[in-house]
Motif scaffolding. Structure first.
Motif, PDB file in Angstrom:
ATOM      1  N   GLY A  96      -3.902   0.136   2.435  1.00  0.00           N
ATOM      2  CA  GLY A  96      -5.171   0.398   3.097  1.00  0.00           C
ATOM      3  C   GLY A  96      -6.071   1.137   2.130  1.00  0.00           C
ATOM      4  O   GLY A  96      -5.594   1.852   1.253  1.00  0.00           O
ATOM      5  N   CYS A  97      -7.389   0.987   2.298  1.00  0.00           N
ATOM      6  CA  CYS A  97      -8.283   1.544   1.287  1.00  0.00           C
ATOM      7  C   CYS A  97      -9.640   1.888   1.879  1.00  0.00           C
ATOM      8  O   CYS A  97     -10.181   1.139   2.694  1.00  0.00           O
ATOM      9  N   VAL A  98     -10.192   3.051   1.458  1.00  0.00           N
ATOM     10  CA  VAL A  98     -11.568   3.381   1.825  1.00  0.00           C
ATOM     11  C   VAL A  98     -12.512   2.445   1.077  1.00  0.00           C
ATOM     12  O   VAL A  98     -12.183   1.923   0.010  1.00  0.00           O
ATOM     13  N   GLY A  99     -13.694   2.257   1.632  1.00  0.00           N
ATOM     14  CA  GLY A  99     -14.617   1.293   1.066  1.00  0.00           C
ATOM     15  C   GLY A  99     -14.971   1.544  -0.383  1.00  0.00           C
ATOM     16  O   GLY A  99     -15.011   0.621  -1.200  1.00  0.00           O
ATOM     17  N   SER A 100     -15.199   2.805  -0.753  1.00  0.00           N
ATOM     18  CA  SER A 100     -15.655   3.100  -2.107  1.00  0.00           C
ATOM     19  C   SER A 100     -14.597   2.821  -3.162  1.00  0.00           C
ATOM     20  O   SER A 100     -14.915   2.669  -4.344  1.00  0.00           O
ATOM     21  N   ALA A 101     -13.328   2.738  -2.756  1.00  0.00           N
ATOM     22  CA  ALA A 101     -12.271   2.426  -3.718  1.00  0.00           C
ATOM     23  C   ALA A 101     -12.004   0.928  -3.809  1.00  0.00           C
ATOM     24  O   ALA A 101     -11.342   0.478  -4.743  1.00  0.00           O
ATOM     25  N   THR A 102     -12.526   0.164  -2.845  1.00  0.00           N
ATOM     26  CA  THR A 102     -12.268  -1.276  -2.864  1.00  0.00           C
ATOM     27  C   THR A 102     -13.060  -1.978  -3.960  1.00  0.00           C
ATOM     28  O   THR A 102     -12.763  -3.109  -4.328  1.00  0.00           O
ATOM     29  N   TYR A 103     -14.074  -1.307  -4.491  1.00  0.00           N
ATOM     30  CA  TYR A 103     -14.928  -1.953  -5.485  1.00  0.00           C
ATOM     31  C   TYR A 103     -14.492  -1.681  -6.914  1.00  0.00           C
ATOM     32  O   TYR A 103     -15.043  -2.245  -7.844  1.00  0.00           O
ATOM     33  N   SER A 104     -13.521  -0.799  -7.119  1.00  0.00           N
ATOM     34  CA  SER A 104     -13.111  -0.473  -8.485  1.00  0.00           C
ATOM     35  C   SER A 104     -11.600  -0.360  -8.603  1.00  0.00           C
ATOM     36  O   SER A 104     -10.944  -1.204  -9.222  1.00  0.00           O
ATOM     37  N   LEU A 105     -11.021   0.669  -7.982  1.00  0.00           N
ATOM     38  CA  LEU A 105      -9.598   0.944  -8.171  1.00  0.00           C
ATOM     39  C   LEU A 105      -8.713  -0.123  -7.540  1.00  0.00           C
ATOM     40  O   LEU A 105      -7.721  -0.557  -8.149  1.00  0.00           O
ATOM     41  N   LEU A 106      -9.023  -0.563  -6.341  1.00  0.00           N
ATOM     42  CA  LEU A 106      -8.152  -1.502  -5.635  1.00  0.00           C
ATOM     43  C   LEU A 106      -7.972  -2.822  -6.383  1.00  0.00           C
ATOM     44  O   LEU A 106      -6.838  -3.278  -6.565  1.00  0.00           O
ATOM     45  N   PRO A 107      -9.043  -3.477  -6.838  1.00  0.00           N
ATOM     46  CA  PRO A 107      -8.829  -4.723  -7.585  1.00  0.00           C
ATOM     47  C   PRO A 107      -7.980  -4.519  -8.836  1.00  0.00           C
ATOM     48  O   PRO A 107      -7.121  -5.343  -9.153  1.00  0.00           O
ATOM     49  N   GLN A 108      -8.208  -3.401  -9.523  1.00  0.00           N
ATOM     50  CA  GLN A 108      -7.430  -3.107 -10.728  1.00  0.00           C
ATOM     51  C   GLN A 108      -5.972  -2.882 -10.383  1.00  0.00           C
ATOM     52  O   GLN A 108      -5.069  -3.355 -11.089  1.00  0.00           O
ATOM     53  N   LEU A 109      -5.709  -2.172  -9.280  1.00  0.00           N
ATOM     54  CA  LEU A 109      -4.339  -1.901  -8.862  1.00  0.00           C
ATOM     55  C   LEU A 109      -3.614  -3.191  -8.498  1.00  0.00           C
ATOM     56  O   LEU A 109      -2.476  -3.413  -8.935  1.00  0.00           O
ATOM     57  N   VAL A 110      -4.240  -4.045  -7.717  1.00  0.00           N
ATOM     58  CA  VAL A 110      -3.589  -5.285  -7.277  1.00  0.00           C
ATOM     59  C   VAL A 110      -3.302  -6.189  -8.476  1.00  0.00           C
ATOM     60  O   VAL A 110      -2.212  -6.776  -8.580  1.00  0.00           O
ATOM     61  N   GLN A 125      -5.324  -4.374   3.508  1.00  0.00           N
ATOM     62  CA  GLN A 125      -6.121  -4.298   4.724  1.00  0.00           C
ATOM     63  C   GLN A 125      -7.586  -4.129   4.349  1.00  0.00           C
ATOM     64  O   GLN A 125      -7.917  -3.679   3.257  1.00  0.00           O
ATOM     65  N   GLY A 126      -8.467  -4.483   5.250  1.00  0.00           N
ATOM     66  CA  GLY A 126      -9.896  -4.332   4.996  1.00  0.00           C
ATOM     67  C   GLY A 126     -10.284  -2.865   4.906  1.00  0.00           C
ATOM     68  O   GLY A 126      -9.457  -1.968   5.054  1.00  0.00           O
ATOM     69  N   GLU A 127     -11.565  -2.637   4.653  1.00  0.00           N
ATOM     70  CA  GLU A 127     -12.066  -1.270   4.511  1.00  0.00           C
ATOM     71  C   GLU A 127     -11.649  -0.414   5.706  1.00  0.00           C
ATOM     72  O   GLU A 127     -11.906  -0.764   6.858  1.00  0.00           O
ATOM     73  N   GLY A 145      -1.939   4.358   1.477  1.00  0.00           N
ATOM     74  CA  GLY A 145      -3.350   4.523   1.787  1.00  0.00           C
ATOM     75  C   GLY A 145      -4.093   5.129   0.612  1.00  0.00           C
ATOM     76  O   GLY A 145      -3.594   6.060  -0.021  1.00  0.00           O
ATOM     77  N   LEU A 146      -5.260   4.593   0.321  1.00  0.00           N
ATOM     78  CA  LEU A 146      -6.171   5.180  -0.664  1.00  0.00           C
ATOM     79  C   LEU A 146      -7.345   5.723   0.136  1.00  0.00           C
ATOM     80  O   LEU A 146      -8.169   4.956   0.640  1.00  0.00           O
ATOM     81  N   LEU A 147      -7.399   7.042   0.269  1.00  0.00           N
ATOM     82  CA  LEU A 147      -8.336   7.646   1.207  1.00  0.00           C
ATOM     83  C   LEU A 147      -8.945   8.926   0.662  1.00  0.00           C
ATOM     84  O   LEU A 147      -8.565   9.424  -0.403  1.00  0.00           O
ATOM     85  N   ARG A 148      -9.880   9.456   1.431  1.00  0.00           N
ATOM     86  CA  ARG A 148     -10.532  10.717   1.089  1.00  0.00           C
ATOM     87  C   ARG A 148      -9.925  11.841   1.925  1.00  0.00           C
ATOM     88  O   ARG A 148      -9.994  11.802   3.144  1.00  0.00           O
ATOM     89  N   PRO A 149      -9.296  12.826   1.276  1.00  0.00           N
ATOM     90  CA  PRO A 149      -8.759  13.951   2.054  1.00  0.00           C
ATOM     91  C   PRO A 149      -9.906  14.848   2.546  1.00  0.00           C
ATOM     92  O   PRO A 149     -11.035  14.707   2.073  1.00  0.00           O
ATOM     93  N   PRO A 150      -9.599  15.741   3.529  1.00  0.00           N
ATOM     94  CA  PRO A 150      -8.260  16.136   3.986  1.00  0.00           C
ATOM     95  C   PRO A 150      -7.696  15.206   5.059  1.00  0.00           C
ATOM     96  O   PRO A 150      -8.441  14.527   5.764  1.00  0.00           O
ATOM     97  N   VAL A 151      -6.361  15.215   5.144  1.00  0.00           N
ATOM     98  CA  VAL A 151      -5.642  14.486   6.175  1.00  0.00           C
ATOM     99  C   VAL A 151      -4.704  15.466   6.858  1.00  0.00           C
ATOM    100  O   VAL A 151      -3.805  16.020   6.229  1.00  0.00           O
ATOM    101  N   GLU A 152      -4.948  15.704   8.134  1.00  0.00           N
ATOM    102  CA  GLU A 152      -4.150  16.686   8.879  1.00  0.00           C
ATOM    103  C   GLU A 152      -3.013  15.983   9.612  1.00  0.00           C
ATOM    104  O   GLU A 152      -3.053  15.765  10.809  1.00  0.00           O
ATOM    105  N   ASP A 153      -2.010  15.589   8.874  1.00  0.00           N
ATOM    106  CA  ASP A 153      -0.850  14.921   9.470  1.00  0.00           C
ATOM    107  C   ASP A 153       0.367  15.270   8.623  1.00  0.00           C
ATOM    108  O   ASP A 153       0.503  14.795   7.493  1.00  0.00           O
TER     109      ASP A 153
END
Length: 292
Positions: A96-110, A125-127, A145-153
């Motif tokens: 899963g990925c936040v939108g801002s990472a789908t345009y740079s890091l995600l394609p490179q990672l895949v 998964q989509g944005e 998940g590629l996300l923006r913290p904080p994550v309270e879990d």
């Protein structure tokens, strides 16, 4: 019946000779003959016709040979697959990925995962906003998940990967489009397009916080769910937006990006379940960190 019985039978059937089959199996001939008789006795049928010089397959033996080879091959394949899974070379990874990472890091990672781990099945998964990713991780719908913290879990392990600079996106022809850098204070009288609030978007809260630190309350005209929509609204002249720098990779005509004075940032993190010890996930995380 054991797997060795099938291996013994295949060796005799292929060699057509007990002596040569015994040599191939690195065993004496009498025990091999005994094992084949036991196999035939258990099956209740004759697989081989024995003569003084060679061995011939009965019709039942011909049929049994086909299946025996398939079973041995399947067992060998299963062992190899299990070894690859244990080594983290094979498996299924859902990201899963936040939108801002789908345009740079995600394609490179895949791309890198496909090159370095070709037997790893990767699904994306989509944005997804951070709360949606946290829930998807907890439910087992995504593994990374590629996300923006904080994550309270507390059930999730969150590791910061990098800090992305915040930049401003303005329509082409905007009064600030020709500037090398923009001060946040200069945005006080602008209409803003931001991500949706309600505790769902870290970017929403970040934009409000940075603007308040600069001494003003942003005039929010539009709230949107997806980053691509946000940039499209900017291109349409509906307002300006503060976004992470990787969003500039989304080349929407009509939008100009400019850095902000003071270089404010927002973190990007990798999130996984604390209980997930899948070898392929560990390898994927290693690949991910190598790209940062």
């Amino acid at each position: 019946m054991e797997l060795r019985h099938l291996r013994y039978f295949v060796a005799v059937a292929e060699e057509r000779h007990f002596g040569r089959a015994a040599a191939r199996l690195h065993m004496a001939q009498p025990p091999l003959s005994q094992q084949i008789r036991q196999l035939e006795s258990e099956l209740g049928l004759q697989l081989l016709r024995r003569t003084t010089r060679r061995v011939e397959l009965t019709p039942a033996g011909e049929s049994y040979l086909v299946r025996a080879r398939q079973i041995i091959a399947a067992v060998s394949s299963a062992a190899g697959e299990a070894q690859r899974v244990a080594a983290g070379l094979q498996g299924r990874l859902v990201i899963g990925c936040v939108g801002s990472a789908t345009y740079s890091l995600l394609p490179q990672l895949v791309r890198t995962l496909r090159e370095e781990l070709p037997d790893l099945e990767v699904a994306v998964q989509g944005e997804m906003l951070a709360p949606d990713q946290a829930q998807a991780l907890a439910d087992g719908r995504i593994d990374l998940g590629l996300l923006r913290p904080p994550v309270e879990d507390e059930s999730l392990l969150v590791e910061v990967l990098r800090a992305d600079p915040l930049i401003v996106a303005v329509p082409d022809g905007h009064r600030l489009a020709g500037r090398r850098r923009v001060r946040l204070e200069e945005l006080a009288d602008e209409d803003f397009v931001i991500h949706a609030g309600g505790g769902r978007s870290v970017m929403h809260d970040t934009v409000l916080a940075r603007c308040r630190e600069a001494g003003f309350e942003p005039r929010v005209r539009h709230e949107v769910a997806e980053t691509s929509t946000l940039v499209t609204f900017v291109a349409a002249g509906l307002g300006i937006a503060i976004v992470p720098a990787p969003v500039a990779e989304l080349l929407v005509p009509g939008v100009t990006y400019r850095p902000l004075t003071g270089s404010p940032t927002i973190e990007l993190a990798a999130a996984t379940r604390t209980t997930d010890e899948a070898p392929h996930l560990k390898r994927a995380l290693s690949v991910l960190k190598g790209l940062i």
